[in-house]
Design a protein around this motif. Structure first.
Motif, mmCIF file in Angstrom:
data_model
loop_
_atom_site.group_PDB
_atom_site.id
_atom_site.type_symbol
_atom_site.label_atom_id
_atom_site.label_comp_id
_atom_site.label_asym_id
_atom_site.label_seq_id
_atom_site.Cartn_x
_atom_site.Cartn_y
_atom_site.Cartn_z
ATOM 1 N N THR A 1 -3.757 0.753 -4.994
ATOM 2 C CA THR A 1 -4.657 -0.218 -5.618
ATOM 3 C C THR A 1 -3.947 -1.540 -5.870
ATOM 4 O O THR A 1 -4.566 -2.602 -5.818
ATOM 5 N N PHE A 2 -2.630 -1.476 -6.128
ATOM 6 C CA PHE A 2 -1.848 -2.678 -6.392
ATOM 7 C C PHE A 2 -0.586 -2.670 -5.528
ATOM 8 O O PHE A 2 -0.138 -1.607 -5.075
ATOM 9 N N PRO A 3 0.020 -3.833 -5.310
ATOM 10 C CA PRO A 3 1.149 -3.899 -4.377
ATOM 11 C C PRO A 3 2.449 -3.294 -4.887
ATOM 12 O O PRO A 3 3.258 -2.811 -4.095
ATOM 13 N N GLU A 4 2.679 -3.308 -6.208
ATOM 14 C CA GLU A 4 3.978 -2.840 -6.720
ATOM 15 C C GLU A 4 4.294 -1.390 -6.334
ATOM 16 O O GLU A 4 5.428 -1.100 -5.916
ATOM 17 N N PRO A 5 3.346 -0.437 -6.448
ATOM 18 C CA PRO A 5 3.667 0.929 -6.004
ATOM 19 C C PRO A 5 4.004 1.013 -4.516
ATOM 20 O O PRO A 5 4.851 1.814 -4.117
ATOM 21 N N ALA A 6 3.347 0.188 -3.715
ATOM 22 C CA ALA A 6 3.652 0.173 -2.282
ATOM 23 C C ALA A 6 5.092 -0.281 -2.047
ATOM 24 O O ALA A 6 5.821 0.304 -1.230
ATOM 25 N N VAL A 7 5.508 -1.307 -2.786
ATOM 26 C CA VAL A 7 6.879 -1.817 -2.643
ATOM 27 C C VAL A 7 7.881 -0.781 -3.137
ATOM 28 O O VAL A 7 8.924 -0.564 -2.506
ATOM 29 N N ALA B 1 -0.359 -0.211 2.617
ATOM 30 C CA ALA B 1 -1.423 -1.147 2.272
ATOM 31 C C ALA B 1 -1.716 -1.121 0.781
ATOM 32 O O ALA B 1 -1.417 -0.145 0.090
ATOM 33 N N ALA B 2 -2.308 -2.217 0.307
ATOM 34 C CA ALA B 2 -2.828 -2.284 -1.065
ATOM 35 C C ALA B 2 -4.218 -2.903 -0.975
ATOM 36 O O ALA B 2 -4.356 -4.085 -0.665
ATOM 37 N N TYR B 3 -5.242 -2.081 -1.201
ATOM 38 C CA TYR B 3 -6.621 -2.561 -1.258
ATOM 39 C C TYR B 3 -6.929 -2.821 -2.725
ATOM 40 O O TYR B 3 -7.193 -1.902 -3.498
ATOM 41 N N MET B 4 -6.878 -4.093 -3.097
ATOM 42 C CA MET B 4 -6.890 -4.474 -4.501
ATOM 43 C C MET B 4 -8.315 -4.683 -5.016
ATOM 44 O O MET B 4 -8.792 -5.799 -5.183
ATOM 45 N N GLY B 5 -8.973 -3.571 -5.260
ATOM 46 C CA GLY B 5 -10.342 -3.636 -5.742
ATOM 47 C C GLY B 5 -10.844 -2.252 -6.061
ATOM 48 O O GLY B 5 -10.062 -1.304 -6.178
ATOM 49 N N GLY B 6 -12.163 -2.128 -6.151
ATOM 50 C CA GLY B 6 -12.760 -0.853 -6.519
ATOM 51 C C GLY B 6 -13.710 -0.338 -5.480
ATOM 52 O O GLY B 6 -13.338 -0.075 -4.330
ATOM 53 N N GLU B 7 -14.979 -0.230 -5.882
ATOM 54 C CA GLU B 7 -15.985 0.438 -5.066
ATOM 55 C C GLU B 7 -16.159 -0.204 -3.695
ATOM 56 O O GLU B 7 -16.315 0.491 -2.690
ATOM 57 N N THR B 8 -16.137 -1.521 -3.615
ATOM 58 C CA THR B 8 -16.387 -2.190 -2.329
ATOM 59 C C THR B 8 -15.294 -1.922 -1.297
ATOM 60 O O THR B 8 -15.521 -2.070 -0.106
ATOM 61 N N LEU B 9 -14.094 -1.543 -1.774
ATOM 62 C CA LEU B 9 -12.986 -1.292 -0.853
ATOM 63 C C LEU B 9 -12.705 0.195 -0.662
ATOM 64 O O LEU B 9 -11.812 0.572 0.116
ATOM 65 N N ALA B 10 -13.443 1.047 -1.375
ATOM 66 C CA ALA B 10 -13.120 2.474 -1.419
ATOM 67 C C ALA B 10 -13.149 3.127 -0.048
ATOM 68 O O ALA B 10 -12.264 3.921 0.304
ATOM 69 N N GLU B 11 -14.157 2.833 0.772
ATOM 70 C CA GLU B 11 -14.264 3.477 2.082
ATOM 71 C C GLU B 11 -13.136 3.042 3.007
ATOM 72 O O GLU B 11 -12.573 3.860 3.751
ATOM 73 N N GLY B 12 -12.765 1.771 2.949
ATOM 74 C CA GLY B 12 -11.634 1.302 3.755
ATOM 75 C C GLY B 12 -10.339 1.970 3.337
ATOM 76 O O GLY B 12 -9.529 2.377 4.186
ATOM 77 N N ALA B 13 -10.126 2.095 2.018
ATOM 78 C CA ALA B 13 -8.926 2.762 1.511
ATOM 79 C C ALA B 13 -8.904 4.226 1.944
ATOM 80 O O ALA B 13 -7.850 4.774 2.294
ATOM 81 N N ARG B 14 -10.097 4.863 1.930
ATOM 82 C CA ARG B 14 -10.175 6.268 2.354
ATOM 83 C C ARG B 14 -9.814 6.419 3.826
ATOM 84 O O ARG B 14 -9.096 7.356 4.222
ATOM 85 N N LEU B 15 -10.278 5.507 4.653
ATOM 86 C CA LEU B 15 -9.955 5.552 6.087
ATOM 87 C C LEU B 15 -8.452 5.432 6.322
ATOM 88 O O LEU B 15 -7.881 6.154 7.149
ATOM 89 N N LEU B 16 -7.830 4.518 5.596
ATOM 90 C CA LEU B 16 -6.382 4.336 5.742
ATOM 91 C C LEU B 16 -5.635 5.609 5.353
ATOM 92 O O LEU B 16 -4.760 6.077 6.090
#
Length: 700
Positions: A434-440, A410-425
């Motif tokens: 944070t960005f798609p290129e590292p995921a690819v 996944a790439a949650y492209m944002g900051g504070e508002t997405l932090a908890e969702g990113a932590r759950l993942l």
């Protein structure tokens, strides 16, 4: 290969240089062993103390009265030799030498280090270091290091040649939540090296992925064998520094490492199935992906996004890598069209639109993962007023559980508002960037590993029966006795013939009449070349004549070549003129060899003749472990392969003959390590067979 069972799972550990004083490394070592929960017995060693951190202290290792499995040494370098002898006499099995002041400081330190290595080997003790941070295993647990941090338990083994790099990563891992199975600081690698620890980690049930930061390889042949075997069991990911000239010099001054050819490292990694990371970020992005996600079965990727721009960026990144955008089945596309908004894009990337909530993401991801044409998925989320980052994260996690054999990143492209969702993942093993290129990039590395596991299972020597090494040995001895390092063309021709490498007939003549006679023996037309080890580029000084068709022309050409050489290079030693059968024009190729300091012979193949420097269309393989199957793959990596298969009406060339010449060249340079360089250029390839025309061999 070293048996490291007692090293990582010792029952008894002695710490020489243990100290009562807080802040001293000897005190940190004792505290770390106690605080990590080590279940075995700890013996502090210091002749000035009776007790340290509540543990009885001993004046020396011998006074313990029991055979210890591991001794950790943190005393001045000048005292280490005596301590090592004492440990050997006491029957210690392994040593970790934290102390600095060895080869990294210069000649005196190198002498000290060699003596230390000799003592350890004499007593059969394994040695980690010197000049290292130490080692840890979170599952034993054991912390035989002076690190300020003991990492979270996990399934990543990290082996580092740089102690500073290691402690920085450990500190970072606490905040990131990354867990490790074991940590090893290699230091100067006086005895145990990266290959020993890679081999042990490959068999460690608590390790799923092996990471390495290295500046050089200690023993090339050992590394090749170990890396090939280990990468079939689990991913081996290496960040090799010193790729640039300046970087290589820095590596040498940093740990006394010998800087090898980066091309040879690149080839070694490719040939053994090792995944090479290009940065620290990529190293750990790959680690996280491999640690929690399955290895993909193919390279077809589905993208689910709530924004068009990021979807396009991800698509571009996928198409520029070893991945490809999946093409959905008709049924998948129909279901997406029927259940997503009319404005949604359904043909990959799937754009569920900016107002998408958890349920829309869940539906789209479920459908694409169910499609047989999809091997993996990347989910993108950009923050909008109606985005549901936590709920969407749970939807991704739950959907992945239904399809556990397909990696999801996944790439949650944002900051504070997405932090908890990113932590759950991240908490549930879904790598979130944070960005798609590292995921690819991480997904691309996983696909490279999947392909690398398809390498031939066993390393088979190139089997050649019709070779005559004694004849080659005799030629090389003669050249050396004459004080030369470069073979004449006629000598190189005989070396090639000794290993069954087909070469256009070539004979040395020392006067015009002999040259004419030799030319008639070979058959016209012929090529004539000056025979002088001091002249590398013969054409540039008029030292070559081609298309000679009569004896009288041979005599005339002989004299002209001698005159040209004497005019341009009057001091060059001339052994005569070589007469060679002029072959019909074929596809010009080059097969060459240069000897790498770590890995041995490096074989090159590509377009030959004038195209070598112009197009640089060359593929490389190491001779050690080379198979005919690997040679075939080597050919396919070049543009020359297109010509060999037949281009624009040309007949296909005899590819099997080229493979055979490469195999015989590899066998030759393996059998004769004194051959430091070899160029066969050009090799003419024909629809039926291939012939070498010019061979240059340099010996050391």
């Amino acid at each position: 290969m070293a048996d490291l069972h007692a090293f990582f799972r010792p029952q008894k550990v002695a710490i020489v240089g243990a100290s009562k004083k807080p802040g001293k490394i000897g005190n940190v070592l004792v505290r770390n062993m106690i605080s990590c929960g080590y279940p075995g017995r700890i013996y502090p060693v210091n002749p000035k103390e009776e007790e340290i951190e509540g543990l009885r202290c001993f004046p020396n290792v011998g006074a313990i009265g029991e055979r210890v499995d591991l001794v950790v040494i943190a005393v001045p370098a000048s005292q280490v030799i005596d301590v090592a002898k004492e440990c050997g006499l006491a029957g210690a099995k392994n040593m970790v030498v934290i102390s600095a002041g060895f080869k990294e400081v210069g000649k005196e330190g190198l002498i000290l280090e060699r003596e230390l290595t000799h003592i350890c080997r004499s007593y059969g003790m394994g040695l980690l270091g010197p000049n290292c941070v130490g080692m840890m295993d979170t599952h034993v647990p054991i912390n035989a290091s002076f690190s300020a941090v003991f990492p979270k338990q996990g399934n990543i083994a990290f082996i580092s040649q740089s102690g500073a790099m290691l402690v920085a990563i450990l500190d970072w891992s606490i905040a990131s939540g990354l867990g490790f199975s074991r940590i090893v600081s290699l230091g100067n690698k006086a005895d145990l090296n990266e290959a020993d620890f890679i081999a042990d980690a490959a068999d460690d049930p608590n390790t799923r992925v092996i990471l390495c930061y290295i500046e050089d390889v200690a023993r090339g042949q050992q590394f090749l064998q170990v890396a090939r075997a280990a990468s079939r069991k689990k991913p081996v990911i290496i960040l090799k520094s010193g790729a640039s000239q300046a970087g290589a010099q820095a590596a040498s001054s940093h740990t006394g490492a010998l800087a090898g050819s980066d091309l040879a490292y690149e080839t070694a990694f490719k040939q053994t199935g090792v995944i090479r990371a290009r940065s620290m970020a990529e190293l750990f992005d790959l680690a996280v992906a491999f640690a929690h996600q399955p290895v993909p079965k193919g390279n077809r990727v589905a993208v689910v996004t709530n924004a068009g721009g990021p979807g396009i960026v991800t698509t571009d990144s996928i198409e520029m890598s070893e991945l490809t955008m999946a093409r959905f089945s008709k049924e998948t596309s129909q279901e997406l069209r029927a259940n997503l908004p009319r404005e949604a894009a359904i043909y990959n990337p799937v754009d569920v639109l900016g107002d998408a909530g958890e349920s829309r993401y869940r539906f789209a991801l479920t459908k694409v993962l169910a499609d047989q044409s999809v091997d993996s998925a990347v989910v993108l989320l950009c923050p909008t007023a109606v985005t549901e980052p936590e709920q969407t994260a749970r939807a991704i996690i739950e959907t992945h559980r239904i399809y556990p054999d397909k990696p999801v990143l996944a790439a949650y492209m944002g900051g504070e508002t997405l932090a908890e969702g990113a932590r759950l993942l991240a908490q549930e093993g879904i790598p979130c960037f944070t960005f798609p290129e590292p995921a690819v990039r991480a997904l691309s590395g996983m696909v490279r590993y999947a392909r690398a596991r398809e390498l031939p299972e066993e390393e088979k020597e190139l089997e050649l029966n019709d070779i005559h090494p004694e004849a080659v040995k005799e030629i090389l001895q003669k050249v050396r006795q004459e004080g030369r390092l470069t073979l004449l063309g006629s000598e190189a021709s005989k070396v090639a013939e000794g290993y069954g490498i087909p070469i256009a007939p070539i004979i040395l003549a020392t006067n015009p009449d002999e040259a004419a006679a030799r030319a008639q023996e070979i058959g016209f037309p012929v090529v004539m070349k000056v025979a002088s080890p001091q002249i590398l580029h013969k054409t540039d000084i008029g030292g070559v004549k081609v298309g000679i068709e009569r004896p009288q022309e041979v005599k005339k050409a002989f004299l002209e070549i001698i005159e040209n050489v004497q005019r341009f290079l009057p001091r060059a030693v001339i052994h005569g003129i070589e007469i060679q059968k002029m072959m019909p024009k074929g596809t010009e190729l080059i097969i060459g060899m240069s000897r790498d300091v770590q890995f041995g012979p490096l074989i090159a193949f590509g377009l030959g003749g004038i195209y070598v420097n112009l197009l640089k269309d060359v593929s490389f393989r190491l001779a050690h472990g080379l198979t005919r199957q690997e040679i075939q793959k080597m050919l396919t990596e070049t543009r020359a392969y297109t010509l060999l298969r037949g281009y624009r009406g040309e007949k296909p060339k005899d590819i099997s003959a080229i493979v055979e010449i490469i195999a015989r060249t590899a066998r030759l340079v393996l059998d004769f390590p004194e051959i430091s360089e070899m160029d066969i250029n050009p090799v003419f390839a024909y629809p039926d067979g291939a012939f070498a025309l010019d061979i240059k061999i340099t010996i050391s």
